[in-house]
Scaffold this motif. Structure first.
Motif: not given
Length: 438
Positions: A299-304, A306-320
């Motif tokens: 919660p203290q370290s997420a994307g610009p 973005m919430t932590p969950y939104q950051t995780l969504i972005i990370a999953s798209i990057i991975e694919r």
């Protein structure tokens, strides 16, 4: 002449009782023999002379001679002491050098766990405690000089009760004995994926189901993929161990069995055979929550912005969508598109609901409605679409600076060409076609 009997030496005066000495109790019990040890008068005493000189004389009435009886008792005591010492030595030898061992290959199946960092002695002690071997030494001695034993990894093994040390070593070093191994790689999604050649790549549900399987005393411990899916559908995410920041958005998934998508971290897990679907899921989710946090997403370290969950969504798209070398640039493309309210237009999100790998989509597929169609919808899809690696998470948390808005795979090794303008992007697409990439 009249024979004269020599006067007998007066008996030594009786001594008062002495405090116990430090000698062994076996030697302190016969005080009569202990007394003789203290008098130097008897050092030069020759019993054979005495016997020869006085054998013809009768014993004085009322004063029976006890010396021969004492001598016999002394020999008996000495023999007893020697026997006891020998027995003690044998016991000590067995205690320190001997060990108990069972015979044969064992009887009933036993699920045994090796923990990370366990030494051979530690494994042997656990096996003895579980009734697999008779003693730690039976296992350790049987394994001396066996290089395979040093390579035994943490995890679950199906052993047998009452195995000989040698049988236990042979079994635990056999790859077939290890069960419950679950490897989840980045890019994986919960549902199976069908490749262009028809081959099916198992998803998280299928991988968990396979890891749960073992045969224990003729009975299967398998938990099916359907059972796991139903467990996710009915689960309380908090009880499973989902991080607080992910519970509310994950519950908004279009299907309840997709609520854990992206919340399982890549890695190797040990699943205990006989576990229920709920137990398997809880173990994976809680371990993954810690791994995701260690990757830098909190919660203290997420994307610009973005919430932590939104950051995780972005990370999953990057991975694919990208290879590792392009993770940073693709992360910046996603952030730039979101900032200008441009549709993400990611084929990976469209293919997610089609259970296909990341390939180009056609116009008909891109025209279909759905929460994961980023050609029709602005913003992010409702959940992650795959397992994200540590590198993808780091790229999503801290995207590099850049003005890129477009990208296309332009090299056969998977690398993409990035562009700021649409004209530059079209030139990159032509280059990709020339190279036979698209």
């Amino acid at each position: 002449m009249t024979d004269v009997l020599p006067a007998l030496a007066p008996s030594p005066p009786a001594e008062s009782p002495r405090a116990p000495q430090e000698e062994s109790e076996l030697f302190a019990e016969d005080d009569e023999y202990a007394d003789y040890d203290e008098y130097g008068d008897y050092e030069d005493y020759d019993e054979s002379e005495y016997d020869e000189e006085y054998d013809d004389y009768d014993e004085e009435p009322g004063r029976p001679r006890k010396k021969k009886g004492k001598r016999a008792l002394g020999w008996i005591a000495a023999i007893a002491v020697i026997a006891l010492l020998a027995g003690g030595a044998w016991y000590g030898f067995n205690k320190f050098f001997g060990y108990e061992d069972f015979d044969g290959a064992g009887t009933d199946d036993v699920v045994f766990q090796v923990d990370d960092g366990d030494t051979t002695s530690a494994i042997g002690a656990k096996l003895a405690s579980a009734g697999v071997v008779a003693s730690t030494k039976a296992f350790v001695k049987a394994g001396e000089g066996n290089p395979k034993l040093a390579r035994v990894q943490h995890g679950f093994y199906v052993m047998k009760s009452h195995m000989s040390g040698a049988s236990a070593v042979d079994r635990i070093t056999d790859a077939a004995a290890r069960v419950g191994q679950l490897e989840i790689r980045p890019y994986t999604q919960f549902d199976d994926i069908t490749q262009p050649d028809g081959k099916v790549t198992p998803g998280v549900y299928s991988l968990m189901a396979k890891a749960s399987c073992a045969q224990l005393n003729g009975k299967s411990t398998c938990v099916s993929a359907d059972d796991l899916r139903k467990a996710v559908d009915a689960a309380d995410l908090k009880q499973l161990g989902v991080p607080d920041w992910a519970i509310e958005p994950a519950n908004k998934a279009d299907r309840k069995d997709r609520r854990l998508e992206g919340l399982i971290a890549p890695g190797v897990y040990d699943v205990k055979p006989g576990s229920t679907a709920q137990e398997i899921l809880t173990q994976l989710v809680r371990s993954s929550a810690e791994a995701i946090q260690n990757a830098g997403l909190t919660p203290q370290s997420a994307g610009p912005e973005m919430t932590p969950y939104q950051t995780l969504i972005i990370a999953s798209i990057i991975e694919r969508e990208a290879v590792k070398a392009d993770f940073g640039k693709l992360s910046r493309v996603i952030y730039n598109r979101l900032k200008i309210n441009m549709r993400l237009q990611m084929d990976s999100t469209v293919n997610y609901v089609l259970d296909r790998p990341t390939l180009l989509t056609d116009e008909g597929e891109r025209a279909k409605s759905g929460a994961y169609n980023t050609y029709k919808n602005t913003g992010l899809p409702p959940t992650p679409i795959a397992v994200a690696s540590v590198d993808a998470i780091k790229a999503a948390v801290k995207p590099p600076d850049g003005d890129w808005v477009y990208f296309v795979k332009c090299e056969k090794n998977g690398l993409s060409c990035f562009a700021v303008t649409n004209d530059e992007h079209n030139r990159n697409r032509d280059l990709a076609r020339q190279r036979g990439v698209i």
